[in-house]
Motif scaffolding. Sequence first.
Motif, PDB file in Angstrom:
ATOM      1  N   SER A   7       0.814  -1.214   0.000  1.00 36.22           N
ATOM      2  CA  SER A   7       0.000   0.000   0.000  1.00 36.22           C
ATOM      3  C   SER A   7       0.848   1.265   0.000  1.00 36.22           C
ATOM      4  O   SER A   7       0.297   2.366   0.085  1.00 36.22           O
ATOM      5  CB  SER A   7      -0.924   0.011   1.230  1.00 36.22           C
ATOM      6  OG  SER A   7      -0.181  -0.082   2.423  1.00 36.22           O
ATOM      7  N   LYS A   8       2.177   1.131  -0.083  1.00 33.84           N
ATOM      8  CA  LYS A   8       3.056   2.279  -0.267  1.00 33.84           C
ATOM      9  C   LYS A   8       3.819   2.211  -1.584  1.00 33.84           C
ATOM     10  O   LYS A   8       4.091   3.238  -2.205  1.00 33.84           O
ATOM     11  CB  LYS A   8       4.065   2.367   0.886  1.00 33.84           C
ATOM     12  CG  LYS A   8       3.438   2.669   2.234  1.00 33.84           C
ATOM     13  CD  LYS A   8       2.760   4.029   2.242  1.00 33.84           C
ATOM     14  CE  LYS A   8       2.165   4.349   3.590  1.00 33.84           C
ATOM     15  NZ  LYS A   8       1.440   5.635   3.590  1.00 33.84           N
ATOM     16  N   LEU A   9       4.170   0.980  -2.015  1.00 36.67           N
ATOM     17  CA  LEU A   9       4.935   0.839  -3.254  1.00 36.67           C
ATOM     18  C   LEU A   9       4.043   0.774  -4.492  1.00 36.67           C
ATOM     19  O   LEU A   9       4.362   1.368  -5.528  1.00 36.67           O
ATOM     20  CB  LEU A   9       5.805  -0.422  -3.188  1.00 36.67           C
ATOM     21  CG  LEU A   9       6.967  -0.415  -2.190  1.00 36.67           C
ATOM     22  CD1 LEU A   9       7.776  -1.686  -2.332  1.00 36.67           C
ATOM     23  CD2 LEU A   9       7.854   0.805  -2.396  1.00 36.67           C
ATOM     24  N   LEU A  10       2.942   0.025  -4.382  1.00 32.12           N
ATOM     25  CA  LEU A  10       2.061  -0.149  -5.547  1.00 32.12           C
ATOM     26  C   LEU A  10       1.005   0.943  -5.633  1.00 32.12           C
ATOM     27  O   LEU A  10       0.539   1.294  -6.717  1.00 32.12           O
ATOM     28  CB  LEU A  10       1.371  -1.512  -5.482  1.00 32.12           C
ATOM     29  CG  LEU A  10       2.286  -2.726  -5.328  1.00 32.12           C
ATOM     30  CD1 LEU A  10       1.462  -4.002  -5.262  1.00 32.12           C
ATOM     31  CD2 LEU A  10       3.291  -2.798  -6.469  1.00 32.12           C
ATOM     32  N   TYR A  11       0.622   1.451  -4.489  1.00 30.65           N
ATOM     33  CA  TYR A  11      -0.362   2.542  -4.424  1.00 30.65           C
ATOM     34  C   TYR A  11      -0.200   3.204  -3.069  1.00 30.65           C
ATOM     35  O   TYR A  11       0.545   2.733  -2.213  1.00 30.65           O
ATOM     36  CB  TYR A  11      -1.792   2.026  -4.617  1.00 30.65           C
ATOM     37  CG  TYR A  11      -2.213   0.949  -3.644  1.00 30.65           C
ATOM     38  CD1 TYR A  11      -2.872   1.267  -2.461  1.00 30.65           C
ATOM     39  CD2 TYR A  11      -1.944  -0.394  -3.903  1.00 30.65           C
ATOM     40  CE1 TYR A  11      -3.256   0.277  -1.559  1.00 30.65           C
ATOM     41  CE2 TYR A  11      -2.328  -1.385  -3.010  1.00 30.65           C
ATOM     42  CZ  TYR A  11      -2.983  -1.042  -1.850  1.00 30.65           C
ATOM     43  OH  TYR A  11      -3.350  -2.021  -0.962  1.00 30.65           O
ATOM     44  N   ASN A  12      -0.895   4.287  -2.879  1.00 30.89           N
ATOM     45  CA  ASN A  12      -0.853   4.983  -1.600  1.00 30.89           C
ATOM     46  C   ASN A  12      -2.269   5.140  -1.088  1.00 30.89           C
ATOM     47  O   ASN A  12      -3.113   5.736  -1.748  1.00 30.89           O
ATOM     48  CB  ASN A  12      -0.194   6.360  -1.742  1.00 30.89           C
ATOM     49  CG  ASN A  12       0.424   6.820  -0.440  1.00 30.89           C
ATOM     50  OD1 ASN A  12      -0.074   6.517   0.634  1.00 30.89           O
ATOM     51  ND2 ASN A  12       1.531   7.556  -0.534  1.00 30.89           N
ATOM     52  N   CYS A  13      -2.526   4.562   0.088  1.00 37.08           N
ATOM     53  CA  CYS A  13      -3.854   4.674   0.697  1.00 37.08           C
ATOM     54  C   CYS A  13      -3.673   4.585   2.203  1.00 37.08           C
ATOM     55  O   CYS A  13      -3.304   3.530   2.716  1.00 37.08           O
ATOM     56  CB  CYS A  13      -4.784   3.565   0.209  1.00 37.08           C
ATOM     57  SG  CYS A  13      -6.449   3.679   0.901  1.00 37.08           S
ATOM     58  N   ASN A  14      -3.906   5.681   2.906  1.00 37.03           N
ATOM     59  CA  ASN A  14      -3.640   5.726   4.328  1.00 37.03           C
ATOM     60  C   ASN A  14      -4.842   5.354   5.175  1.00 37.03           C
ATOM     61  O   ASN A  14      -4.692   4.808   6.258  1.00 37.03           O
ATOM     62  CB  ASN A  14      -3.165   7.120   4.731  1.00 37.03           C
ATOM     63  CG  ASN A  14      -1.780   7.413   4.192  1.00 37.03           C
ATOM     64  OD1 ASN A  14      -0.791   6.980   4.738  1.00 37.03           O
ATOM     65  ND2 ASN A  14      -1.728   8.134   3.081  1.00 37.03           N
ATOM     66  N   VAL A  15      -6.062   5.670   4.721  1.00 37.33           N
ATOM     67  CA  VAL A  15      -7.238   5.436   5.549  1.00 37.33           C
ATOM     68  C   VAL A  15      -8.322   4.690   4.791  1.00 37.33           C
ATOM     69  O   VAL A  15      -8.633   3.551   5.086  1.00 37.33           O
ATOM     70  CB  VAL A  15      -7.803   6.772   6.084  1.00 37.33           C
ATOM     71  CG1 VAL A  15      -9.010   6.528   6.980  1.00 37.33           C
ATOM     72  CG2 VAL A  15      -6.734   7.520   6.871  1.00 37.33           C
ATOM     73  N   LEU A  16      -8.903   5.322   3.796  1.00 43.62           N
ATOM     74  CA  LEU A  16      -9.980   4.721   3.013  1.00 43.62           C
ATOM     75  C   LEU A  16      -9.681   4.916   1.540  1.00 43.62           C
ATOM     76  O   LEU A  16      -9.131   5.942   1.134  1.00 43.62           O
ATOM     77  CB  LEU A  16     -11.333   5.372   3.337  1.00 43.62           C
ATOM     78  CG  LEU A  16     -11.858   5.209   4.767  1.00 43.62           C
ATOM     79  CD1 LEU A  16     -13.097   6.084   4.959  1.00 43.62           C
ATOM     80  CD2 LEU A  16     -12.207   3.761   5.049  1.00 43.62           C
TER      81      LEU A  16
END
Length: 552
Positions: free
Chosen positions: A433-442
Amino acid sequence: MSSRHADLPPVDVARRRRVDLAICGLTMLLAAVVLTKDISTGGFRHGDATAHAMDGILIHDWIAAGPDAWFAPTEFAERQYAHYPALGIGRHHPPGYAMVEAGFFAAFGVSIFSARLCAVCFGMIAAAGTYTFTRFWADRLTAALASIILLTLPATTTWGRQNMLEVPTLAVMIWAAVALAWYLRQPTGRRLACVITAAIAAIFFKQPAVFLMSAVALTVVYVAVKRRCHPAHAVVAVVLAVFVTTGTVLSLGGAGRKVLSGFATFSDRFSFAALTFYARQFPHQVSWPVLMAAILGIAFSWRRLRTVHLFLIAWLLACYAMLTIADYKNPRFLYFALFPPAVWAAFAAGAILARVRTIRLRFALAGAAAAACCAVALTRPVKLRPDYGPVVQAHRDKIEDHVVLFSGLRDADFIFAVREHLPWRRSIILRGSKLLYNCNVLTELDFVSKVSTTNDVAGILDHYAFRHVFVERENKLNINEDALLREYLSTARAYRLAASHPLQAHPAPTKRDVTIDVYEAHRPRQRLAESVDIDLPNAALTIRVDLTEMDE
């Protein structure tokens, strides 16, 4: 000495206080019994619970690291995140609960049990606070019932059995209410300072508690109008309420600000559906019997307890207004509004019991009601989720002293398991969720994609030359980037499936079960990058992770 005991001999006062302490202790014991159900079973039951636990570990490790770390907290936190990238402390979650939780990790060890035990203890503190607050205005039976009603509410059993901020925050808010009741007995500047301090302390557990400042200010203004306190008290309370509320709102950042304004559950925040959203949640959060009893409680004791009712009404309305104004709505947020209905329901029960002339029968009925509430609470099932610890223990040699990639919905659970079972900072975990995409909450709030094809995925894996990749087989949020990773790993020749671990919390299969697939590179490859930059939009930071630490 309170005015309730002012006309009693000292011996009687001491005896009555011992009785109150005994009953208060009993309510705390019941809270422990209700909230410790399945405390040692399964993994974290909510995504935020893992972040709260990692925040507590951050404080624990920071204190344990010694003076060099104490005087460089920001640098320490960044290095900690580089190894365990699952934190919420800072602009997203305040540090209050993490500081207490760190003590539990120090006393009982880093584990899911220790994290849950901390939340349970706050449930016991909330039960004691509810008894103490209600005891200012009612007899012991009513106060005990108020405590038991609160701790057995459906919402309390849901959040009190998890490592979540709701129950701890409410516990601090309740003790702020106790301080207010103490202040109302004898309004002095020092007592008002205690009220304000406790109310502000609650904000350091979770920001929504800021509404309590408004409820306190309205109550103090009412008392000043009735000339029962100095007018300056009202001015101070109002000014501080405005100042603290404004400061709290301005301090929100990242997803917190988007929850307030930016991601709307309803297209029109002033539509009938939006304005009544939380009103429709009350029956599910408190149950219909408690809701009906709360209405009766106000009616039965309005004239005799007008001031306390005005405070509780101000509490309820201020909370409701704050939650309704926010764009993003979630039934979980309503928990902070449930203290007044619990007290009102106890007032109704107390008024009914007072009509029973036989003391033994009165106590028997109260005991039966308390036992029924606890029995119902204990029958409510706990939504268990798997523990990721067995995966980490089974592949210790593949994780320790290595840089590994984990991709999946519960990646923070895996990171916690690494910290729990492996030596401190002996691995670096990079999240999909940091390398392929970024999503911290929803995904609806802050999703940014970084890959669009399997070739993009191959480029990232080749760049960092992961020896092992851990992937959740289930893609419960249907995230395309996770699907691309699985497609590449299952079809490319660079990796092979080394192991699969079905994880279950229940003996019978449930939709919360997961399977962790472990992929291994066919041959070691040379890493092309010495570091990786991790963006943290919530904190407006970019942290550089030194990958060469694992090469030493």
